[in-house]
Design a protein around this motif. Structure first.
Motif, mmCIF file in Angstrom:
data_model
loop_
_atom_site.group_PDB
_atom_site.id
_atom_site.type_symbol
_atom_site.label_atom_id
_atom_site.label_comp_id
_atom_site.label_asym_id
_atom_site.label_seq_id
_atom_site.Cartn_x
_atom_site.Cartn_y
_atom_site.Cartn_z
ATOM 1 N N PHE A 30 98.404 78.910 3.791
ATOM 2 C CA PHE A 30 98.681 77.924 2.746
ATOM 3 C C PHE A 30 100.111 78.076 2.266
ATOM 4 C CE2 PHE A 30 97.633 81.572 0.086
ATOM 5 C CZ PHE A 30 98.492 81.454 -1.001
ATOM 6 N N VAL A 31 100.657 76.998 1.741
ATOM 7 C CA VAL A 31 101.929 77.015 1.028
ATOM 8 C C VAL A 31 101.700 76.303 -0.289
ATOM 9 C CG1 VAL A 31 102.690 74.924 2.258
ATOM 10 C CG2 VAL A 31 104.371 76.332 1.053
ATOM 11 N N TYR A 32 102.183 76.915 -1.376
ATOM 12 C CA TYR A 32 101.983 76.320 -2.691
ATOM 13 C C TYR A 32 103.245 76.486 -3.534
ATOM 14 C CZ TYR A 32 100.544 75.333 -7.371
ATOM 15 O OH TYR A 32 100.489 74.786 -8.629
ATOM 16 N N PRO A 33 103.739 75.410 -4.143
ATOM 17 C CA PRO A 33 103.302 74.031 -3.961
ATOM 18 C C PRO A 33 103.671 73.529 -2.571
ATOM 19 C CG PRO A 33 105.259 74.074 -5.327
ATOM 20 C CD PRO A 33 104.866 75.500 -5.133
ATOM 21 N N ALA A 34 102.924 72.534 -2.111
ATOM 22 C CA ALA A 34 103.110 72.019 -0.751
ATOM 23 C C ALA A 34 104.104 70.874 -0.731
ATOM 24 C CB ALA A 34 101.774 71.569 -0.169
ATOM 25 N N GLY A 35 105.144 70.987 -1.544
ATOM 26 C CA GLY A 35 106.177 69.962 -1.565
ATOM 27 C C GLY A 35 106.959 70.010 -2.858
ATOM 28 N N GLY A 48 99.449 84.452 4.230
ATOM 29 C CA GLY A 48 99.145 84.550 5.649
ATOM 30 C C GLY A 48 98.888 85.978 6.071
ATOM 31 N N GLN A 49 99.054 86.260 7.351
ATOM 32 C CA GLN A 49 98.897 87.606 7.890
ATOM 33 C C GLN A 49 99.820 87.780 9.097
ATOM 34 O OE1 GLN A 49 94.737 86.528 10.218
ATOM 35 N NE2 GLN A 49 94.954 88.534 9.345
ATOM 36 N N PHE A 50 100.027 89.052 9.476
ATOM 37 C CA PHE A 50 100.958 89.408 10.556
ATOM 38 C C PHE A 50 102.370 88.916 10.223
ATOM 39 C CE2 PHE A 50 96.922 88.383 13.013
ATOM 40 C CZ PHE A 50 96.408 89.671 12.866
ATOM 41 N N LEU A 51 102.772 89.135 8.973
ATOM 42 C CA LEU A 51 104.060 88.630 8.497
ATOM 43 C C LEU A 51 105.088 89.746 8.283
ATOM 44 C CD1 LEU A 51 102.760 86.018 5.879
ATOM 45 C CD2 LEU A 51 103.408 85.628 8.264
ATOM 46 N N LEU A 272 96.730 68.394 3.691
ATOM 47 C CA LEU A 272 97.665 69.516 3.668
ATOM 48 C C LEU A 272 97.213 70.630 4.614
ATOM 49 C CD1 LEU A 272 98.276 69.742 -0.181
ATOM 50 C CD2 LEU A 272 99.683 68.560 1.521
ATOM 51 N N ILE A 273 95.926 70.940 4.593
ATOM 52 C CA ILE A 273 95.360 71.967 5.464
ATOM 53 C C ILE A 273 94.139 71.339 6.127
ATOM 54 C CG2 ILE A 273 94.438 74.317 5.592
ATOM 55 C CD1 ILE A 273 95.910 74.902 2.969
ATOM 56 N N PRO A 274 94.310 70.743 7.303
ATOM 57 C CA PRO A 274 93.235 69.937 7.894
ATOM 58 C C PRO A 274 91.950 70.697 8.173
ATOM 59 C CG PRO A 274 95.332 69.476 8.977
ATOM 60 C CD PRO A 274 95.550 70.666 8.106
#
Length: 672
Positions: A30-35, A48-51, A272-274
């Motif tokens: 996810f990204v927040y805010p998404a814009g 996320g993970q593996f970052l 945003l996240i299908p």
């Protein structure tokens, strides 16, 4: 011998580490805010993970810059214990007051420890990256994509929007704990505590406003309602509302409206996240409810036609204050239940007609919707290649509407005419042809008549749902005696990866004799209206193909290679060989391979002679095939292979195929 074994063991360890590194592609959930708004600078949180080794952020298209501020990795039990010991030592009563540096360290440690969650609701989004984003004032509004760049390369993309409206945003939510049966209210109380501490829903000066807007804004009016687990904020329309939904919670927004206003309230959540791999039905199913000044429900929507994201179209009956509420349909939630809700007298397209036109010609399109400046448009896309393109309309008060798809094809076209719902009244057509029509009334059906010869192959194809029409078509091929030769309801098209119901119909059949044939088209649910438009192709087979390449982000170690998957979607019986290559590839990249006539999927190697790249490099894969006597070239559209609700998989389209070449060790994190 002993030394050899030691070297061999060490080599195996290194090989295992490299294999793990290659397999663990960086992932963002996810990204927040998404814009954000044109001209704004703000911070966004990405989970996320593996970052590990995150060193950059990449946003597609010009006008948006992003840089890493900090990386907050989920810590182990041992690491948390060490931090507690360090904090205890720092907080021992000193002989004199701690200096400023020590006070900041104490505050940071307290924050890390207080926000630590040992059992997150989702490990896949438990690691956080804070990104500083700056959007140029002239950045083109619309949809972009954001990715992170790490030591293992680039992540998958997520939707990021550039808007022209003021934006409200709550502080990002902390990590959701795994729920325990009977203790669900703990997550609700956690959200309220965070919102109270951080002044939830206040429009921050540093986030999404110009200095003038900050001076003129009204102070936030917010409170928490313990009775129904809701939070409320006062906002001024038009605007975009950004938020995240925690389990069991409802977000509310209070605003003033005037009689006669035609309000458009449009949510982005599933868009945003299908797909969510570990949730049913596989996405955040947002619900919108509008309440009037008396607290009574004035409007409600839990989806818009066949799309999960809700839209409320509401003409205000009286001056007063209204409250908009948003929550999940079954009151689930966590950090990746992200939403953006546009609200105001905004332009909104509800339907267009026709749904497409012939390539190389100008087509005048009838448009319907709310707050539009015109009732028809002529899209400037005649010079575009055949395919699906997005068109928008202007609003009465400026701005652009939501985009709708518009198809360009090469065959002759015509329109349906009059009432033709029986064989006797069937409209006569001459294949090859694309018919633009509508099922204008519930229960209606359209019939078309054509002449055929024995042994000829005929293809009947409906494009409606793939062009955002609510029509759920049923297609029949009928002979002169009234016998149904072929029937089709749904036909899956993997290129339409955002649709979970493939409602368009397709028939390919050989005609048994010379004579008259009929094509009958109707809606499976016996619905109808001006928005139930379609494009019906009646023709001999038009062999063709489309290509999809996954993943949309490819990571290659220096001077190495990485496999990519190419899927061929064969149309109308095409069974030829497809040769694959890169189009206009930058120096240092190469790809070659082929998909034989018996294949639909091929794995090919993308190679590089480069030691590294500074940022992701966009590439274009294309396929060439001989169809008849002509060479046909088709670009491979990038996509992500995503899982829905533990089982189903879909190809989610991406804007770019980005390739990143890295050389260990990774670069250090640079402040934004």
């Amino acid at each position: 011998m002993k030394e050899f074994r030691q070297y061999a063991a060490a080599a195996l360890v290194v090989l295992a580490a490299l294999t793990a590194c290659a397999q663990q592609r960086p992932y963002i959930g996810f990204v927040y805010p998404a814009g954000g708004r044109q001209g704004a600078s703000f911070q966004a949180t990405i989970g996320g993970q593996f970052l590990d080794g995150v060193c950059g952020a990449h946003v597609s298209g010009p006008g948006v810059r992003a840089g890493i501020v900090e990386y907050n990795k989920m810590l182990s039990n041992q690491q948390i214990a060490l931090l507690r010991e360090q904090l205890k030592e720092l907080k021992k009563t000193p002989a004199q007051k701690p200096d400023e540096k020590t006070e900041k360290l104490i505050a940071k440690l307290e924050k890390i420890i207080s926000e630590d969650v040992r059992r997150p609701a989702s490990m896949a989004i438990a690691n956080r990256v804070i990104v500083a984003i700056t959007i140029a004032s002239d950045a083109a509004p619309g949809r972009r994509e954001i990715r992170l760049v790490t030591a293992r390369g680039i992540s998958n993309p997520l939707v990021f929007n550039v808007s022209q409206l003021p934006e409200f945003a709550a502080p990002p939510l902390p990590t959701s704990p795994q729920q325990v049966l009977g203790k669900e209210q703990e997550t609700v109380r956690m959200k309220k505590r965070v919102q109270k501490q951080e002044h939830a829903m206040e429009m921050a000066d540093t986030m999404m406003m110009t200095a003038t807007e900050a001076e003129n804004r009204s102070p936030p009016d917010k409170h928490a309602d313990d009775a129904d687990n809701a939070t409320e904020a006062r906002v001024k329309t038009p605007c975009i509302l950004n938020g995240q939904i925690y389990s069991g919670t409802v977000d509310r927004f209070r605003f003033g409206a005037r009689k006669g206003q035609r309000l458009v309230i449009s949510a982005q959540a599933r868009e945003l996240i299908p797909y969510l791999a570990d949730a049913v039905p596989g996405w955040f199913q947002a619900v919108l409810t509008l309440y009037n000044a008396a607290g009574r429900e004035a409007a409600y929507n839990d989806d818009y036609r066949f799309k999960p994201d809700p839209v409320i179209l509401y003409e205000v009956p009286a001056d007063g204050e209204y409250v908009l509420a948003i929550h999940d349909a079954v009151y689930r939630g966590r950090e990746d239940f992200v939403y953006r809700v546009a609200i105001g007298e905004l332009p909104f397209l509800t339907s267009i007609f026709p749904l497409g036109g012939r390539a190389g010609t100008q087509t005048t399109v009838e448009i319907n919707g709310w707050n539009l400046a015109e009732n028809s448009i002529t899209p400037d896309i005649a010079a575009q290649e055949p395919g699906t393109h997005a068109i928008t309309a202007r609003g009465k008060k400026g701005g652009l509407s939501n985009p709708l798809p518009f198809a360009l094809d090469t065959l002759p076209e015509c329109f349906e005419k009059g009432i033709h719902d029986t064989p006797a009244s069937a409209q006569e057509v001459t294949p090859p042809v694309i018919i633009n029509g509508r099922i204008e009334t519930p229960g209606n059906r359209d019939m078309f008549r054509f002449e055929g010869r024995a042994g000829d192959e005929i293809v009947l194809e409906v494009k409606a749902r793939r062009l955002d029409s609510p029509l759920d078509s049923i297609l029949k091929l009928i002979d002169a005696a009234g016998n149904c030769l072929e029937l089709n309801d749904d036909y899956e098209d993997i290129c339409s990866g955002l649709n979970t119901h493939h409602a368009d119909s397709y028939i390919r059949a050989a005609l048994p004799s010379n004579g008259v044939y009929f094509v009958q088209l109707s809606d499976a649910q016996q619905k109808g209206g001006n928005e139930y438009a379609y494009r019906l192709r009646i023709s001999a087979p038009q062999p063709d193909f489309a290509l999809r390449v996954t993943p949309s982000g490819v990571n290659i170690r220096d001077k190495g290679s990485s496999p990519v998957t190419i899927r061929a979607v064969r149309r109308d019986g095409f069974a030829g060989e497809i040769k694959l290559s890169l189009k206009n590839a930058p120096e240092g990249f190469a790809l070659s391979g082929r998909i034989s006539g018996a294949q639909e999927v091929a794995r090919v190697a993308l190679k590089t002679s480069l030691a590294g790249t500074i940022e992701p490099v966009p590439l274009l894969v294309e396929g060439r095939a001989i169809i008849g006597t002509q060479e046909v070239v088709r670009a491979a559209a990038p996509a992500e292979d995503r899982m829905q609700a533990f089982l189903w998989r879909h190809l989610v389209p991406a804007q770019e195929l980005d390739v990143f070449v890295f050389t260990p060790p990774p670069p250090k994190i640079k402040p934004a």
